[in-house]
Enzyme design. Structure first.
Site, short mmCIF file in Angstrom:
data_model
loop_
_atom_site.label_atom_id
_atom_site.label_comp_id
_atom_site.label_asym_id
_atom_site.label_seq_id
_atom_site.Cartn_x
_atom_site.Cartn_y
_atom_site.Cartn_z
N THR A 1 0.87 -1.19 0.00
CA THR A 1 0.00 0.00 0.00
C THR A 1 0.90 1.23 0.00
OG1 THR A 1 -1.91 -0.98 1.08
CG2 THR A 1 -1.54 1.34 1.53
N ARG B 1 -14.99 -5.46 0.01
CA ARG B 1 -14.44 -5.02 1.30
C ARG B 1 -13.70 -3.68 1.12
NH1 ARG B 1 -8.89 -3.92 2.99
NH2 ARG B 1 -8.79 -4.16 5.23
N VAL B 2 -13.90 -2.77 2.04
CA VAL B 2 -13.20 -1.49 2.00
C VAL B 2 -12.39 -1.36 3.29
CG1 VAL B 2 -13.47 1.02 1.95
CG2 VAL B 2 -14.97 -0.42 0.57
N GLY B 3 -11.12 -1.00 3.15
CA GLY B 3 -10.25 -0.87 4.32
C GLY B 3 -10.19 0.55 4.84
N ASP B 4 -9.12 0.85 5.53
CA ASP B 4 -8.96 2.15 6.19
C ASP B 4 -8.53 3.26 5.24
OD1 ASP B 4 -6.52 0.64 5.96
OD2 ASP B 4 -5.55 2.21 7.13
N GLY C 1 -1.50 -1.12 6.84
CA GLY C 1 -1.56 -2.25 7.78
C GLY C 1 -2.94 -2.86 7.79
N GLY D 1 -6.29 -2.96 7.97
CA GLY D 1 -7.19 -1.82 7.85
C GLY D 1 -8.32 -1.78 8.86
N1 ASP Z 1 -4.49 -0.79 5.03
C1 ASP Z 1 -4.79 -1.46 3.78
C2 ASP Z 1 -6.20 -2.01 3.86
O1 ASP Z 1 -6.57 -2.51 4.89
C3 ASP Z 1 -3.85 -2.57 3.44
C4 ASP Z 1 -2.38 -2.29 3.67
O2 ASP Z 1 -2.01 -1.21 4.09
O3 ASP Z 1 -1.56 -3.18 3.41
O4 ASP Z 1 -6.89 -2.00 2.88
#
Ligand code: ASP
Length: 306
Positions: free
Chosen positions: A176, A204-207, A228, A230
């Site tokens: 990322t 799915r949607v992360g942070d 990280g 998310g």
């Molecule tokens: N934070 C990102 C997510 O959860 C993934 C990542 O940073 O590796 O979508």
């Protein structure tokens, strides 16, 4: 895993820029060649963003240009080369925020070549903050470059997905990308872009596109970009928590980042990394994962890969 914190005092350039390329497993596991490729990608992206700031450009322009370079580089989990969902699709998330409190974000984007530019268009061209699964016509209307969804899917990512699904491989999370900057006028900005987690459920949607979770900026205080697990960054509202600690308790940047990692990530058994730039140009790179890709300047050199 103990937390690593790099804390770089403001230089005399009058601006500062730091970027990340994800946080995850040990960098020693990379081949020498891959190590070189990642280092080059990070350095070139930093140089592109720094050139914008050196020429007097805005923090927003600098973080967008930096992230664009990383999205175009298939090594990183953003834009081309993004991690794939369980069905093998690239569903891209991105966010930009400026220190004056404006944000734009996109989730489950499939055809804008550079999701960071689409997020910026949401900020600049719409009354909204977050667009989910934006229509092709919308991307075109904003004059952004469009590609077929296949453009984002690389063989390396397909192989990774197959191996993760067959449980032959643990899902390595490096990749990322994000950038934070303060420009010569003292304005801060943050941008983050990702394909999410390998083998995540479709939709799915992360942070990353969630303001205050993976991305946050506030003039006079800080700009933050995260990477990280998310879900924990959302539940811990991590990037906003760092800013709040600085504003409400007067904590310095490194102390705020360390306290947030301890409380909101360690406390949830989650790992990841954070980059932040303070309004006065202090830079912090921190992670509680074994390693993190990042690039920043010290008074003496450009450091890429930590
Ligand atoms: N934070 C990102 C997510 O959860 C993934 C990542 O940073 O590796 O979508």
């Amino acid at each position: 895993m103990p937390t690593t914190i790099i804390d770089v005092a403001p230089g005399d350039a009058g601006y500062a820029l730091v970027l990340h390329g994800g946080a995850g497993g040990r960098i020693e596991e990379l081949s020498l060649e891959a190590h070189g490729d990642y280092t080059r990608g990070l350095s070139e992206a930093h140089a592109a963003g720094a050139a914008v700031l050196e020429a007097g450009g805005s923090a927003l322009d600098a973080v967008c240009e930096t992230v664009r370079r990383l999205e175009d580089n298939p090594l990183f989990n953003a834009g081309r080369g993004a991690a794939l969902t369980a069905s093998g699709a690239a569903e891209l998330d991105a966010c930009v925020m400026t220190g004056d409190g404006r944000a734009g974000a996109v989730a489950v984007s499939r055809t804008a070549k550079n999701p960071v530019f689409l997020a910026r268009a949401v900020l600049e061209e719409s009354d909204h903050v977050l667009l989910v699964s934006p229509r092709d016509e919308q991307v075109r209307e904003w004059g952004l470059e469009q590609v077929s969804p296949d453009y984002f899917v690389t063989q390396a990512r397909q192989l990774q997905l197959t191996n993760v699904q067959a449980k032959r491989l643990e899902a390595s999370r490096h990749g990322t990308v994000g950038a934070v900057a303060v420009d010569r006028e003292g304005r801060v900005a943050a941008a983050t872009s990702t394909g999410g987690m390998v083998n995540q459920r479709d939709g799915r949607v992360g942070d990353t596109p969630i303001v205050g979770a993976g991305t946050y900026a506030r003039d006079g205080v800080v700009a933050v970009s995260c990477t990280g697990e998310g879900e924990s960054f959302i539940e811990g509202v991590v990037s906003h928590d760092i800013c709040a600690r600085m504003r409400y308790t007067g904590a310095d940047l490194a102390t705020a980042v360390a306290a947030t990692i301890e409380t909101e990530l360690d406390g949830r058994g989650a790992t990841g990394g954070i980059i932040a730039v303070g309004a006065e140009g202090r830079v912090v790179v921190a992670h509680n994962s074994p390693a993190m890709f990042a690039a920043y300047r010290t008074p003496f050199e450009l450091v890429a890969l930590t």
